[in-house]
Design an enzyme around this catalytic site. Sequence first.
Site, PDB file in Angstrom:
ATOM      1  CB  VAL A   5      36.771  53.640  31.049  1.00 26.13           C
ATOM      2  CG1 VAL A   5      35.426  53.544  32.004  1.00 26.13           C
ATOM      3  CG2 VAL A   5      37.411  52.361  30.867  1.00 26.13           C
ATOM      4  CG  ASP A   6      40.690  57.680  27.955  1.00 24.39           C
ATOM      5  OD1 ASP A   6      40.764  57.774  26.707  1.00 24.39           O
ATOM      6  OD2 ASP A   6      41.733  58.167  28.675  1.00 24.39           O
ATOM      7  CE  LYS A   7      44.501  51.643  24.976  1.00 25.47           C
ATOM      8  NZ  LYS A   7      45.865  52.139  25.182  1.00 25.47           N
ATOM      9  CB  THR A   8      45.897  56.832  26.782  1.00 24.68           C
ATOM     10  OG1 THR A   8      45.779  55.950  25.646  1.00 24.68           O
ATOM     11  CG2 THR A   8      47.199  57.256  26.703  1.00 24.68           C
TER      12      THR A   8
END
Length: 202
Positions: free
Chosen positions: A39-42
């Site tokens: 998954v994307d973090k930011t």
Amino acid sequence: PLIVAVFTVLGARRIANAGVLARKAAGIETLGQVTALCVDKTGTLTENRMSVAASWSWFGVDRLDLLAAGSLACPPQTADPMESALRRAASNAGQGWTLVRTWPFDRELLAAGALYRSSEGRFRLVVKGAPERVAAMAAVTDPTWRTEVARFARDGWRVLAVGQAETHGELHRLQDAPLHMLGLIALADPLRASAPGAIAQC
């Protein structure tokens, strides 16, 4: 064909018990092959509220000079959380310098920068970017910076390297100046309170 059909139905029942409705058999087969979920973090796992958490200065470089150079390497007006954090960390940077031009982030070079001119006519190039790229542009052979990058990365921080160069005039490319590495800036982005529970639920 019967075995395939039975196993597909069993798979559909298992994921239905988890509250997931599968509309197509291909979806069940795809889920069954998943071994890792990325998954994307930011802004997804984090709050997208970046701030400067730490810094590491190259030998003899003042920390305030490092932060000022990192700030100057950002566009004057930016909506990027990382660049906004750098700007806040050195709000007084740039006094006595006039912006000549900027280079936006280059996906191949993995760096961005800006060129400034002083009232005396001197030119100053500031660059921020991926540590390995900035180190290469500055022809750094001492591997000390790699240890610091690894230390910052263990805390989940985003790490940028900052460099600068004195030039004799305007430049066409960031790579055209003899860059001097100033150090590293680590930026933290707080984890969303709901993130651990969401990952556990997945």
